[in-house]
Design a protein around this motif. Structure first.
Motif, PDB file in Angstrom:
ATOM      1  N   ARG A 103       0.810  -1.214   0.000  1.00 13.08           N
ATOM      2  CA  ARG A 103       0.000   0.000   0.000  1.00 13.08           C
ATOM      3  C   ARG A 103       0.847   1.270   0.000  1.00 13.08           C
ATOM      4  O   ARG A 103       1.778   1.403   0.779  1.00 13.08           O
ATOM      5  CB  ARG A 103      -0.902  -0.001   1.232  1.00 13.08           C
ATOM      6  N   ASN A 104       0.489   2.160  -0.897  1.00 13.94           N
ATOM      7  CA  ASN A 104       1.106   3.491  -0.943  1.00 13.94           C
ATOM      8  C   ASN A 104       2.622   3.454  -1.096  1.00 13.94           C
ATOM      9  O   ASN A 104       3.339   4.222  -0.457  1.00 13.94           O
ATOM     10  CB  ASN A 104       0.729   4.294   0.312  1.00 13.94           C
ATOM     11  N   VAL A 105       3.093   2.535  -1.880  1.00 14.40           N
ATOM     12  CA  VAL A 105       4.522   2.405  -2.120  1.00 14.40           C
ATOM     13  C   VAL A 105       4.853   2.636  -3.594  1.00 14.40           C
ATOM     14  O   VAL A 105       5.722   3.439  -3.934  1.00 14.40           O
ATOM     15  CB  VAL A 105       5.017   0.994  -1.724  1.00 14.40           C
ATOM     16  N   LEU A 106       4.102   1.951  -4.454  1.00 15.17           N
ATOM     17  CA  LEU A 106       4.444   1.963  -5.884  1.00 15.17           C
ATOM     18  C   LEU A 106       4.407   3.357  -6.486  1.00 15.17           C
ATOM     19  O   LEU A 106       5.148   3.653  -7.424  1.00 15.17           O
ATOM     20  CB  LEU A 106       3.485   1.038  -6.650  1.00 15.17           C
ATOM     21  N   ILE A 107       3.572   4.227  -5.947  1.00 15.58           N
ATOM     22  CA  ILE A 107       3.438   5.567  -6.527  1.00 15.58           C
ATOM     23  C   ILE A 107       4.736   6.363  -6.441  1.00 15.58           C
ATOM     24  O   ILE A 107       4.865   7.379  -7.108  1.00 15.58           O
ATOM     25  CB  ILE A 107       2.291   6.369  -5.859  1.00 15.58           C
ATOM     26  N   TYR A 108       5.662   5.905  -5.629  1.00 13.12           N
ATOM     27  CA  TYR A 108       6.921   6.645  -5.492  1.00 13.12           C
ATOM     28  C   TYR A 108       8.037   6.111  -6.388  1.00 13.12           C
ATOM     29  O   TYR A 108       9.152   6.622  -6.349  1.00 13.12           O
ATOM     30  CB  TYR A 108       7.363   6.671  -4.022  1.00 13.12           C
ATOM     31  N   PHE A 109       7.733   5.088  -7.161  1.00 15.91           N
ATOM     32  CA  PHE A 109       8.727   4.556  -8.097  1.00 15.91           C
ATOM     33  C   PHE A 109       8.407   5.044  -9.501  1.00 15.91           C
ATOM     34  O   PHE A 109       7.259   5.380  -9.805  1.00 15.91           O
ATOM     35  CB  PHE A 109       8.710   3.029  -8.070  1.00 15.91           C
ATOM     36  N   ASP A 110       9.430   5.068 -10.345  1.00 14.78           N
ATOM     37  CA  ASP A 110       9.147   5.442 -11.731  1.00 14.78           C
ATOM     38  C   ASP A 110       8.395   4.288 -12.413  1.00 14.78           C
ATOM     39  O   ASP A 110       8.310   3.167 -11.884  1.00 14.78           O
ATOM     40  CB  ASP A 110      10.430   5.831 -12.478  1.00 14.78           C
ATOM     41  N   GLN A 111       7.861   4.577 -13.613  1.00 13.02           N
ATOM     42  CA  GLN A 111       6.952   3.658 -14.281  1.00 13.02           C
ATOM     43  C   GLN A 111       7.584   2.288 -14.538  1.00 13.02           C
ATOM     44  O   GLN A 111       6.965   1.245 -14.321  1.00 13.02           O
ATOM     45  CB  GLN A 111       6.500   4.294 -15.608  1.00 13.02           C
ATOM     46  N   GLN A 112       8.832   2.326 -14.952  1.00 15.28           N
ATOM     47  CA  GLN A 112       9.529   1.077 -15.302  1.00 15.28           C
ATOM     48  C   GLN A 112       9.734   0.204 -14.056  1.00 15.28           C
ATOM     49  O   GLN A 112       9.484  -1.011 -14.080  1.00 15.28           O
ATOM     50  CB  GLN A 112      10.880   1.438 -15.929  1.00 15.28           C
ATOM     51  N   THR A 113      10.184   0.852 -12.965  1.00 15.47           N
ATOM     52  CA  THR A 113      10.415   0.111 -11.717  1.00 15.47           C
ATOM     53  C   THR A 113       9.090  -0.436 -11.186  1.00 15.47           C
ATOM     54  O   THR A 113       9.004  -1.585 -10.737  1.00 15.47           O
ATOM     55  CB  THR A 113      11.057   1.032 -10.659  1.00 15.47           C
ATOM     56  N   LYS A 114       8.057   0.406 -11.272  1.00 23.10           N
ATOM     57  CA  LYS A 114       6.733   0.003 -10.790  1.00 23.10           C
ATOM     58  C   LYS A 114       6.256  -1.259 -11.525  1.00 23.10           C
ATOM     59  O   LYS A 114       5.780  -2.205 -10.908  1.00 23.10           O
ATOM     60  CB  LYS A 114       5.764   1.161 -11.058  1.00 23.10           C
ATOM     61  N   LYS A 115       6.440  -1.261 -12.837  1.00 17.63           N
ATOM     62  CA  LYS A 115       5.994  -2.395 -13.635  1.00 17.63           C
ATOM     63  C   LYS A 115       6.746  -3.673 -13.243  1.00 17.63           C
ATOM     64  O   LYS A 115       6.156  -4.747 -13.089  1.00 17.63           O
ATOM     65  CB  LYS A 115       6.216  -2.078 -15.122  1.00 17.63           C
TER      66      LYS A 115
END
Lengths: 124, 282
Positions: free
Chosen positions: B225-237
């Motif tokens: 929760r509320n973690v992925l939004i702080y990574f760039d798109q590539q890292t998030k994916k």
């Protein structure tokens, strides 16, 4: 508009809690102790669905108020939350047994009040 | 971990632009967290305690020291200071309602013979999420099942706090039903100590979400929760793909309220339960 009541012998505390509840959309009634609250509930404050009540107050304290209210069928569905400086587990258990639905220890923040209201299901 | 919250205004500081970029780069390399270009105030608020601890006078000095020494411990202090730890018990009650009313009853039915369930709190911070789950499971009568709850975070310091299971009054005041407080905590002075019966249900370990996540095993439910939004798109994916790999067949991923738009369609099916949105592994 939903109705709420704040019961505390501190005028400043009443004002803080009343403002928070008003900002959340409640029409807020105030009382300085349990006795005054019962009188107000019998009159102008009919239909109150949420009550925030202090423990230590003159005339009628918060615990006595909770017991008296819970003994009256008319107020069966009212959500009751104690907001108090009392922080012992035994006191919390006593409040729950008396019929309180939730319990907030002072000092509190607005977020704490809002989170507890969410637990009570009266705030999305 | 990994949560840069707060109203990061663009308050002016004396931080030189090249040092701002240096700190952005340093935090990104160490944690994968992206610091936007308007977070001067946040950098100052978080890093001045590190500056003082090092007996320096400014963030510029801190950057000079970081460049000059390459001390891993100092870099760790900077990264830990930049990753906020705000968390609370039963954050987002709608998700816990979904667990209590739908997901857990389904899992209980499926595992009636095995009596075994596993959960992962993927940014556990000081442990409130993992412990909320442990308390909920006990309330649902699963105290005698084989329950595995793993909490992971980037910060050793915050994991030590989580393991201790000791919380401030202001922390137990927030989000935790008083009925749980009186049942599962003992008061210790001004603090509140979680009882052993709950603490022993959870283990905590250090983990960078960018690392290989398969080492942890398979989980029935993952909280991220509320973690992925702080990574760039590539890292998030990449992390989402790994989270999918860490779920048992039909397992569920729970994201934060602000993350419901995450394009997880390739690996997950979006499921609504009451007010909550969850992602079921395809």
């Amino acid at each position: 508009m939903l109705k709420a009541m704040v019961i505390d012998d501190s005028r400043a505390m009443r004002m803080i809690l009343a403002r928070t509840l008003a900002e959340l959309g409640y029409e807020v009634f105030q009382a300085a102790n349990g006795k005054e609250a019962i009188e107000t509930l019998e009159g102008a404050a009919e239909g109150v669905s949420l009550i925030l009540v202090d423990w230590n107050m003159p005339e009628m304290n918060g615990l006595s108020f909770v017991r008296k209210l819970r003994a009256d069928q008319r107020f069966h569905g009212v959500k009751l939350m104690m907001v108090t400086t009392e922080t012992q587990v035994e006191q919390m258990m006593t409040a729950l047994e008396a019929g309180a639905n939730e319990y907030v220890m002072k000092p509190f923040t607005r977020e704490i009040i809002e989170d507890k209201l969410r637990l009570l299901g009266v705030l999305q | 971990m990994a949560v840069l919250t707060g109203n990061a205004s663009s308050g002016k500081t004396d931080l030189q632009p090249e040092n701002y970029r240096f700190l952005q780069d340093c935090v990104y390399k160490e944690s994968g967290i992206v610091i936007d270009s308007d977070k001067h105030y946040l950098l100052e608020a978080r890093l001045m305690p590190v500056v003082k601890k090092q007996q320096l006078t400014s963030l510029n000095d801190l950057c000079n020291l970081l460049r000059a020494t390459r001390t891993p411990d100092l870099r760790r202090q900077v990264v830990e200071a930049m990753t906020t730890h705000e968390t609370l018990f039963f954050r987002d009650p709608a998700q816990y309602d979904a667990l209590r009313t739908v997901l857990l009853p389904q899992l209980i039915e499926q595992r009636r013979a095995l009596r075994s369930l596993s959960f992962w709190s993927a940014a556990s911070s000081s442990g409130q999420e993992a412990y909320s789950l442990a308390m909920l499971l006990r309330e649902m009568g699963l105290g005698d099942w084989s329950i595995r709850i793993v909490g992971t975070d980037l910060s050793e310091q915050i994991l030590d706090r989580a393991r201790a299971g000791k919380f401030l009054q202001i922390e137990v005041n927030r989000g935790l039903p008083v009925s749980y407080l009186v049942k599962y905590f003992n008061r210790q002075g001004l603090d509140w100590q979680l009882k052993e019966e709950v603490r022993r249900m959870v283990t905590f370990q250090k983990l960078d979400l960018r690392d290989n996540l398969r080492q942890l095993g398979a989980f029935d439910v993952v909280f991220c929760r509320n973690v992925l939004i702080y990574f760039d798109q590539q890292t998030k994916k990449r992390i989402l793909e790994q989270l999918r790999g860490a779920l048992a067949p039909g397992g569920h991923l729970l994201l934060g309220g602000a993350e419901t738009g995450v394009s997880a369609v390739d690996w997950f099916e979006r499921v609504s339960i009451g007010q909550a949105v969850l992602y079921r592994a395809r």
